[in-house]
Design an enzyme around this catalytic site. Structure first.
Site, PDB file in Angstrom:
ATOM      1  N   GLU A 129     -74.781  43.162  -5.862  1.00 62.24           N
ATOM      2  CA  GLU A 129     -74.775  41.884  -5.163  1.00 62.24           C
ATOM      3  C   GLU A 129     -73.353  41.356  -5.238  1.00 62.24           C
ATOM      4  O   GLU A 129     -72.853  41.019  -6.318  1.00 62.24           O
ATOM      5  CB  GLU A 129     -75.753  40.894  -5.796  1.00 62.24           C
ATOM      6  CG  GLU A 129     -75.851  39.588  -5.023  1.00 62.24           C
ATOM      7  CD  GLU A 129     -76.840  38.620  -5.633  1.00 62.24           C
ATOM      8  OE1 GLU A 129     -76.443  37.473  -5.899  1.00 62.24           O
ATOM      9  OE2 GLU A 129     -78.001  39.021  -5.851  1.00 62.24           O
TER      10      GLU A 129
ATOM     11  N   CYS B 230     -71.707  32.789  -5.226  1.00 56.49           N
ATOM     12  CA  CYS B 230     -71.649  33.648  -4.040  1.00 56.49           C
ATOM     13  C   CYS B 230     -72.489  33.091  -2.896  1.00 56.49           C
ATOM     14  O   CYS B 230     -72.274  33.442  -1.734  1.00 56.49           O
ATOM     15  CB  CYS B 230     -72.083  35.063  -4.389  1.00 56.49           C
ATOM     16  SG  CYS B 230     -73.679  35.179  -5.197  1.00 56.49           S
TER      17      CYS B 230
END
Length: 476
Positions: free
Chosen positions: A254, A288
């Protein structure tokens, strides 16, 4: 949880603390003070941790699902009982706000409980076969010892989720903790140990940056390690993937995001502006899933801009601080680049928000950056976003998809049919309606596409990442 925040954070191998001669200073950015040190691993300790994990895997893989579930539930209880210690460690090491630290604790507990609840759902199948007198079985088995490399920005929840998902299905874990928050990450390992974790089930190593490449490759190359989970920047992710490819090891990644928010004409503009502002600045933008781009329809653009400016001027406090001077400088450089290229700054700018000793920037919005501006598609990891005005759904979707990243997107509208159409066209792993962009659920699939990574976490999806399927037949 008996923890001495001021002591040297050890490595943790075979349920024992390991102190090394080489240590890492841990600096609190908001005060510029060294608050403690951490033992730094070499390839020797990395090899020891991997071997320990393989030894533990031989027995852990055969434990009952109830044993694994009970362990995770005990860790969840441990987190709840020691929330104040976990919160204090996060604030001390990452200079985050108390609200962000507390959110990490609460989310981690939710993840642990959901992962525990999903353990019994990992089941095989009995497929039909074309061969006479033959019965087929497909078993799901743990892949083996896993290397989990976790970041500092959501220090508790991201590490907890990966570790718990692997352990839940019968894997063991070597946890490479962040050198920026080794105490916080050490408290995770300590929670497992104090909850009855057997020797070698969870080993922790951390190291200084100068040794990171050697230690990481030592771990990935080790025969015991069968999969790598990495959460971090795309730049480092490419390096991890290159090493993993060299040794033919699968990777769950990720990576970063350039998350867009699309505001349609029928949106609740006041709430959309509020959530866009908070999404851009929460944890100083060091998430993020942060709101990095805001795309608004021209019919409501002026009204929305006014509301957004008001919001951004009021969110300096929740923005918190950068984790380090280097992270702050990167975010500042991206804004300065836009300023030097003549881009319009709607609010904020390169000036610092230094009240209370914070290493921080003013919340900032850049309007319609030029094609050469870094902010166009570079993750700022700061409290800023870019704003664009469009005239159609097609233009909004095309602009949102014009990115190397594909982690998370949000649409503000009251029209569900319109939203559902756009959600299918947006090239993102998650698409939400009428929500802050910084949203994930323990029960929902989470992961990226394109430059934001691959594989999925959370719930059963996360458990499936750490199993392999074996086809077995009985003939006769």
């Amino acid at each position: 949880m008996t923890s001495n925040i001021s002591s040297t954070v050890p490595l943790w191998i075979d349920n024992k603390p390991i102190h090394t001669q080489t240590t890492i200073p841990v600096t609190q950015a908001s005060t510029s003070k060294t608050i403690h040190h951490a033992s730094s691993a070499s390839s020797t300790e990395a090899t020891q941790a991997a071997a320990s994990s393989f030894s533990a895997f031989k027995s852990w893989r055969s434990t009952s699902h109830t044993t694994r579930r009970n362990l995770l539930q005990s860790v969840a209880t441990h987190y709840a009982d020691n929330a104040s210690t976990l919160i204090a460690a996060q604030i001390a090491e990452t200079s985050c706000t108390e609200a962000w630290a507390r959110t990490n604790v609460n989310l981690s507990i939710s993840y642990l409980n959901e992962i525990a609840a999903q353990i019994s759902s990992v089941t095989g199948v009995i497929p039909p076969t074309e061969k006479p007198s033959t019965q087929g079985f497909v078993f799901k088995e743990p892949i083996g010892p896993v290397l989990c490399i976790a970041p500092w920005n959501a220090a508790l929840v991201l590490a907890t989720r990966g570790i718990a998902s692997a352990i839940a299905v019968g894997c063991t874990v070597v946890f490479k903790a962040s050198e920026l928050c080794p105490q916080t990450h050490g408290l995770i390992t300590q929670a497992f140990a104090e909850s009855g974790c057997p020797d070698g089930l969870l080993n922790q190593v951390q190291c200084g940056r100068k040794d990171a490449a050697e230690v990481t490759e030592t771990l990935i190359a080790h025969d015991a390690i069968r999969k790598i989970e990495f959460i971090g920047s795309a730049e480092v992710g490419k390096k991890i993937m290159g090493i993993a490819a060299k040794y033919l090891k699968p990777v769950l990644m990720e990576l970063g995001g350039k998350c867009p928010v699309i505001v349609l004409e029928d949106a609740d503009l006041e709430e959309a502006a509020k959530q866009c502002g908070m999404g851009a600045v929460l944890n100083h933008g060091q998430i993020c899933f942060s709101t990095e781009r805001i795309i608004v329809m021209e019919g409501v653009a002026e009204r929305f801009k006014t509301l957004l400016v008001e919001t951004m001027k009021g969110v300096e406090g929740p923005a918190g601080s950068a984790v380090s001077e280097g992270i702050k400088k990167h975010a500042e450089d991206v804004i300065r680049d836009a300023h030097e290229k003549g881009d319009e700054i709607l609010v904020g700018g390169v000036e610092a928000a230094s009240s209370g000793g914070r290493v921080a920037l003013k919340p900032t919005i850049i309007v319609n950056p030029s094609p050469s501006s870094r902010i166009l598609d570079e993750e700022t990891f700061g409290p800023s976003a870019s704003l664009y005005v469009v005239s159609s759904d097609e233009e909004a979707v095309a602009l949102a998809n014009r990115s190397a990243y594909g982690l998370n997107a949000t649409v503000w509208t009251r029209d569900m049919a319109r939203f559902m159409k756009m959600s299918r066209e947006l090239e993102y792993g998650q698409v939400h309606a009428n929500s802050i962009s910084v949203y994930t659920s323990p029960t929902g699939s989470q992961g990226g596409v394109k430059g934001s990574g691959f594989g999925r976490q959370n719930g059963q999806w996360g458990l499936d990442e750490f199993v392999v399927e074996k086809f077995v037949t009985w003939c006769g």
